[in-house]
Write an enzyme that holds these catalytic residues in place. Structure first.
Site, PDB file in Angstrom:
ATOM      1  CG  HIS A  11      -4.452   0.434  -8.495  1.00  0.00           C
ATOM      2  ND1 HIS A  11      -5.548   0.003  -8.181  1.00  0.00           N
ATOM      3  CD2 HIS A  11      -3.846   1.041  -7.442  1.00  0.00           C
ATOM      4  CE1 HIS A  11      -6.015   0.922  -7.217  1.00  0.00           C
ATOM      5  NE2 HIS A  11      -4.740   1.565  -6.749  1.00  0.00           N
ATOM      6  CG  HIS A  41      -2.229   0.818   1.124  1.00  0.00           C
ATOM      7  ND1 HIS A  41      -2.463   1.546   0.254  1.00  0.00           N
ATOM      8  CD2 HIS A  41      -2.905   0.965   2.370  1.00  0.00           C
ATOM      9  CE1 HIS A  41      -3.541   2.394   0.644  1.00  0.00           C
ATOM     10  NE2 HIS A  41      -3.726   2.121   1.643  1.00  0.00           N
ATOM     11  CG  ASP A  53       2.573   4.233  -3.951  1.00  0.00           C
ATOM     12  OD1 ASP A  53       2.377   5.508  -3.279  1.00  0.00           O
ATOM     13  OD2 ASP A  53       1.876   3.374  -4.005  1.00  0.00           O
TER      14      ASP A  53
HETATM   15  N1  COA Z   1       5.078  -6.577  -9.938  1.00  0.00           N
HETATM   16  C1  COA Z   1       5.225  -7.859 -10.509  1.00  0.00           C
HETATM   17  N2  COA Z   1       4.072  -8.588 -10.491  1.00  0.00           N
HETATM   18  C2  COA Z   1       2.842  -8.106 -10.124  1.00  0.00           C
HETATM   19  C3  COA Z   1       2.963  -6.904  -9.637  1.00  0.00           C
HETATM   20  C4  COA Z   1       4.066  -5.832  -9.523  1.00  0.00           C
HETATM   21  N3  COA Z   1       4.140  -4.783  -8.945  1.00  0.00           N
HETATM   22  N4  COA Z   1       1.666  -6.207  -9.409  1.00  0.00           N
HETATM   23  C5  COA Z   1       0.901  -7.461  -9.711  1.00  0.00           C
HETATM   24  N5  COA Z   1       1.495  -8.473 -10.189  1.00  0.00           N
HETATM   25  C6  COA Z   1       1.394  -9.791 -10.631  1.00  0.00           C
HETATM   26  C7  COA Z   1       1.052 -10.653  -9.686  1.00  0.00           C
HETATM   27  O1  COA Z   1       2.440 -11.246  -9.460  1.00  0.00           O
HETATM   28  C8  COA Z   1       0.057 -11.466 -10.035  1.00  0.00           C
HETATM   29  O2  COA Z   1       0.723 -12.525 -10.720  1.00  0.00           O
HETATM   30  P1  COA Z   1       0.196 -14.129 -11.150  1.00  0.00           P
HETATM   31  O3  COA Z   1      -1.393 -14.140 -11.181  1.00  0.00           O
HETATM   32  O4  COA Z   1       1.023 -14.701 -12.053  1.00  0.00           O
HETATM   33  O5  COA Z   1       0.705 -14.757  -9.734  1.00  0.00           O
HETATM   34  C9  COA Z   1      -0.733 -10.884 -10.632  1.00  0.00           C
HETATM   35  O6  COA Z   1      -0.023  -9.618 -11.083  1.00  0.00           O
HETATM   36  C10 COA Z   1      -2.032 -10.558  -9.875  1.00  0.00           C
HETATM   37  O7  COA Z   1      -1.338  -9.691  -8.588  1.00  0.00           O
HETATM   38  P2  COA Z   1      -2.187  -9.717  -7.157  1.00  0.00           P
HETATM   39  O8  COA Z   1      -1.039  -9.537  -5.993  1.00  0.00           O
HETATM   40  O9  COA Z   1      -3.061 -10.752  -7.032  1.00  0.00           O
HETATM   41  O10 COA Z   1      -2.949  -8.453  -7.299  1.00  0.00           O
HETATM   42  P3  COA Z   1      -3.715  -7.729  -6.347  1.00  0.00           P
HETATM   43  O11 COA Z   1      -5.029  -6.848  -6.791  1.00  0.00           O
HETATM   44  O12 COA Z   1      -3.975  -8.456  -5.114  1.00  0.00           O
HETATM   45  O13 COA Z   1      -2.476  -6.647  -5.827  1.00  0.00           O
HETATM   46  C11 COA Z   1      -1.108  -4.852  -5.695  1.00  0.00           C
HETATM   47  C12 COA Z   1      -2.619  -5.190  -6.368  1.00  0.00           C
HETATM   48  C13 COA Z   1      -1.048  -3.186  -5.633  1.00  0.00           C
HETATM   49  C14 COA Z   1      -0.923  -5.185  -4.410  1.00  0.00           C
HETATM   50  C15 COA Z   1       0.282  -5.305  -6.638  1.00  0.00           C
HETATM   51  O14 COA Z   1      -0.209  -4.901  -8.037  1.00  0.00           O
HETATM   52  C16 COA Z   1       1.349  -4.887  -5.957  1.00  0.00           C
HETATM   53  O15 COA Z   1       1.740  -5.838  -5.090  1.00  0.00           O
HETATM   54  N6  COA Z   1       2.267  -3.827  -6.571  1.00  0.00           N
HETATM   55  C17 COA Z   1       3.503  -3.460  -6.000  1.00  0.00           C
HETATM   56  C18 COA Z   1       3.144  -2.747  -4.661  1.00  0.00           C
HETATM   57  C19 COA Z   1       2.413  -1.270  -5.129  1.00  0.00           C
HETATM   58  O16 COA Z   1       2.995  -0.630  -5.964  1.00  0.00           O
HETATM   59  N7  COA Z   1       1.648  -0.947  -4.309  1.00  0.00           N
HETATM   60  C20 COA Z   1       0.942   0.429  -4.189  1.00  0.00           C
HETATM   61  C21 COA Z   1      -0.517   0.361  -5.010  1.00  0.00           C
HETATM   62  S1  COA Z   1      -1.092   1.701  -5.055  1.00  0.00           S
END
Ligand code: COA
Length: 376
Positions: A262, A223, A313
């Site tokens: 996201h 987050h 971010d």
């Molecule tokens: N880097 C690499 N892979 C990513 C990714 C990232 N930043 N964000 C998502 N993915 C991939 C995941 O590995 C997953 O792949 P898979 O299906 O092969 O396992 C897929 O995309 C879906 O990810 P998931 O974690 O299930 O999505 P979510 O909706 O639960 O998570 C976030 C959303 C924001 C937590 C996720 O995109 C993330 O971890 N981003 C990085 C942290 C970040 O920037 N957070 C700030 C958000 S405003």
């Protein structure tokens, strides 16, 4: 036959409440506060205007805005007990942990802390919005062995924060860039920290407890904590020609690239569009485009390899860095803006409350006889 229970891991797609604050169209990449597009607000409004909009439903008139600025600025000073607490914290304390603890302490010197009426909550919202900025700046100065800087009521919320951090009034450009950053982070529908604030309030606990929960939730790297992780990554990469390889290695080892992806946006986060432009302008004006170039290369590599777009971010990281802000303050800065959205959401929650208490599917052992201690 009992209906099949569907598990929505991470509550993905679950609608928990109505909200009249923020709308996101994740496919079109649109974000609106109370019907106003984020691009318009970023271009034309100020943080104070947006706070008013979130708390009061409509944009302020000039007279309302002028009075609101005075009222907000008058609330900036923090109680001596909070300053004492900040002084006593270890210098290497995580600033988000410091903020969480200080906000919790703020409640102890607020006579209205446990009054959950709408009027009292609005007054507390104002105090929190004004004071979180003061806490973040004071903590940073104290850990550097400097005395906190008294807030200047003549300065805007954004300019005053930079002033309290450095002891120097920021130039107009820095103040405006920072103000836009605050506008962009002010609210974002049912994000994790807003949800945790609402969960806490839904038990009819107080607004300070709810904000303390929210700060703890924002701290995590999935987050709000992502923005400082982004800058650490950019610095570790060090030059644009190393970015492609670095990202390839990171993705090959299944690491997440911070600042991308996201839950809601399936295209570019509109806040990232504004921040990219500001980061570029700042870099060009400062005559140092290194961080921006590295960011661009990371962006195109992650896009090509994973189809992921930058979120809020990603470009906020290099923007804050170019403003001379320390990396571990990036997430507290997110909090000092999002406090507007958190408190506006809490007003909604208290006005139409139902205990938030989801279910879970039990997968542990079935009923079995208790084994006395001596027999184990
Ligand atoms: N880097 C690499 N892979 C990513 C990714 C990232 N930043 N964000 C998502 N993915 C991939 C995941 O590995 C997953 O792949 P898979 O299906 O092969 O396992 C897929 O995309 C879906 O990810 P998931 O974690 O299930 O999505 P979510 O909706 O639960 O998570 C976030 C959303 C924001 C937590 C996720 O995109 C993330 O971890 N981003 C990085 C942290 C970040 O920037 N957070 C700030 C958000 S405003």
């Amino acid at each position: 036959m009992a209906a099949e229970r569907v598990i929505h891991k991470g509550l993905d797609g679950v609608v928990v409440t109505e909200n009249a604050l923020t709308f996101i169209d994740g496919l079109a990449g649109k974000l609106m506060y109370r019907g106003y597009l984020i691009h318009d607000l970023a271009e034309h409004s100020s943080y104070e205007e947006v706070v008013w909009l979130l708390l009061n439903r409509e944009l302020p008139t000039p007279a309302e805005l002028a009075a609101f600025k005075v009222e907000l600025a008058a609330q900036r000073a923090i109680p001596e007990g909070v300053v004492k607490l900040l002084r006593s914290l270890p210098g290497q304390a995580n600033p988000m942990a410091a903020l969480r603890t200080a906000v919790s302490l703020l409640s102890l010197s607020d006579a209205e802390a446990d009054d959950n009426s709408d009027e009292a909550n609005r007054r507390k919202a104002m105090r929190l919005i004004a004071r979180i900025a003061t806490i973040v700046a004071a903590f940073d100065r104290l850990r550097d062995g400097k005395e906190p800087v008294e807030p200047d009521p003549e300065l805007s919320h954004a300019a005053n924060f930079l002033y309290m951090l450095t002891g120097r009034e920021p130039d107009a450009r820095a103040a405006r860039v920072f103000d836009v950053c605050l506008v962009l982070h002010a609210d974002h529908e049912m994000n994790a920290s807003t949800f945790s604030a609402r969960v806490t309030a839904s038990t009819l606990s107080d607004i300070y407890s709810a904000i303390t929960s929210a700060i703890g939730t924002l701290k995590g790297s999935l987050h709000g904590g992502a923005n400082s992780e982004v800058m650490k990554m950019i610095l570790e990469i060090g030059s644009a020609d190393r970015a492609e390889r670095w990202i390839q290695d990171a993705l090959a080892s299944k690491r997440r690239v911070m600042g991308f992806g996201h839950r809601v946006y399936k295209t570019e986060d509109p806040r990232a569009t504004v921040l990219r432009r500001m980061a570029r302008e700042l870099a060009e004006k400062q005559g140092d485009t290194d961080w921006f170039e590295i960011s661009r290369t990371i962006e195109s590599e992650v896009r090509e390899q994973k189809g992921l777009f930058p979120n809020v971010d990603f470009y906020s990281a290099s923007t804050y860095y170019m403003l001379g802000i320390k990396i571990d303050l990036f997430t507290p800065i997110f909090a000092l803006s999002r406090i507007a959205g958190w408190t506006a959401n809490l007003l909604e929650q208290y006005a139409d409350n139902r205990l938030i208490r989801p279910d879970s599917e039990y997968i542990g052992p079935q009923e079995r006889p208790y084994v006395p201690l001596a027999a184990r």
